[in-house]
Design a protein around this motif. Structure first.
Motif, mmCIF file in Angstrom:
data_model
loop_
_atom_site.group_PDB
_atom_site.id
_atom_site.type_symbol
_atom_site.label_atom_id
_atom_site.label_comp_id
_atom_site.label_asym_id
_atom_site.label_seq_id
_atom_site.Cartn_x
_atom_site.Cartn_y
_atom_site.Cartn_z
ATOM 1 N N PHE A 150 0.925 -1.167 0.043
ATOM 2 C CA PHE A 150 -0.082 0.114 0.282
ATOM 3 C C PHE A 150 0.849 1.383 0.149
ATOM 4 O O PHE A 150 1.741 1.225 0.636
ATOM 5 N N THR A 151 0.645 2.103 -0.968
ATOM 6 C CA THR A 151 1.296 3.390 -0.810
ATOM 7 C C THR A 151 0.842 4.441 -0.331
ATOM 8 O O THR A 151 1.406 5.581 -0.009
ATOM 9 N N SER A 152 -0.428 4.316 0.333
ATOM 10 C CA SER A 152 -1.057 5.435 1.011
ATOM 11 C C SER A 152 -1.993 4.945 2.102
ATOM 12 O O SER A 152 -2.475 3.800 2.101
ATOM 13 N N ALA A 153 -2.388 5.821 3.139
ATOM 14 C CA ALA A 153 -3.202 5.401 4.067
ATOM 15 C C ALA A 153 -4.600 5.436 3.516
ATOM 16 O O ALA A 153 -5.347 4.357 3.855
ATOM 17 N N ASP A 154 -4.981 6.206 2.505
ATOM 18 C CA ASP A 154 -6.211 6.208 2.007
ATOM 19 C C ASP A 154 -6.499 4.872 1.084
ATOM 20 O O ASP A 154 -7.529 4.154 1.214
ATOM 21 N N GLU A 155 -5.425 4.483 0.308
ATOM 22 C CA GLU A 155 -5.434 3.134 -0.385
ATOM 23 C C GLU A 155 -5.885 1.915 0.619
ATOM 24 O O GLU A 155 -6.435 1.040 0.495
ATOM 25 N N LEU A 156 -5.068 1.976 1.701
ATOM 26 C CA LEU A 156 -5.115 0.915 2.656
ATOM 27 C C LEU A 156 -6.717 0.994 3.335
ATOM 28 O O LEU A 156 -7.414 0.004 3.454
ATOM 29 N N LEU A 157 -7.036 1.934 3.702
ATOM 30 C CA LEU A 157 -8.220 2.276 4.248
ATOM 31 C C LEU A 157 -9.319 1.770 3.174
ATOM 32 O O LEU A 157 -10.357 1.285 3.670
ATOM 33 N N ASN A 158 -9.436 2.280 1.963
ATOM 34 C CA ASN A 158 -10.328 1.931 1.033
ATOM 35 C C ASN A 158 -10.231 0.380 0.894
ATOM 36 O O ASN A 158 -11.456 -0.087 0.467
ATOM 37 N N GLU A 159 -9.442 -0.233 0.766
ATOM 38 C CA GLU A 159 -9.260 -1.569 0.609
ATOM 39 C C GLU A 159 -9.926 -2.289 1.663
ATOM 40 O O GLU A 159 -10.747 -3.129 1.327
ATOM 41 N N PHE A 160 -9.588 -2.007 2.938
ATOM 42 C CA PHE A 160 -10.102 -2.554 3.948
ATOM 43 C C PHE A 160 -11.613 -2.473 4.252
ATOM 44 O O PHE A 160 -12.369 -3.599 4.412
ATOM 45 N N ALA A 161 -12.213 -1.096 3.865
ATOM 46 C CA ALA A 161 -13.478 -1.046 4.363
ATOM 47 C C ALA A 161 -14.186 -1.576 3.037
ATOM 48 O O ALA A 161 -15.127 -2.072 3.227
#
Length: 130
Positions: A4-15
């Motif tokens: 993951f390159t950003s917190a937003d990318e990680l959060l979107n994937e998880f959600a």
């Protein structure tokens, strides 16, 4: 598991993954992100009542802790807390027999819906009337 390159990318994937698994879980908390190291956590309540603290990081999905106080004896989860899974589905299947049953039922109902929506095949050996 892609990095993951950003917190937003990680959060979107998880959600997104959590929302896609609602057929087999009771509830979940909105994932919270930690930046160093980059990871996200959510508490997932399973159909059997167990609460699992799930982490998503560059390693994949891991169950950090499982509270099985509300679980019927004999239905306890069998997962090693440090074990990482590439997919949330794999983790949920490892920790919950109820999730497995719900997933199979969900897939079966989708297959039935597909078979009901397909037109019946033409009988073989007969020519259509023109």
């Amino acid at each position: 598991m892609p990095g993951f390159t950003s917190a937003d990318e990680l959060l979107n994937e998880f959600a997104t993954e959590l929302r896609q698994h609602t057929y087999g879980i009771s509830s979940f908390t909105q994932p919270k992100v930690t930046l160093s190291p980059l990871r996200a956590e959510s508490v997932v309540t399973l159909l059997d009542g167990a609460a699992v603290r799930v982490e998503l990081s560059g390693r994949g999905y891991a169950a950090l802790a499982i509270n099985q106080a509300n679980v019927v004896p004999g239905n306890q989860a069998n997962v090693v807390p440090s074990e990482a899974f590439e997919l949330l589905t794999g983790l949920l299947m490892a920790v919950s027999p109820e999730f497995q049953r719900a997933m199979h039922s969900h897939l079966y109902s989708k297959l039935l819906a597909l078979s009901d929506s397909e037109p019946a095949p033409e009988p073989s050996g007969s020519d259509p009337v023109t």
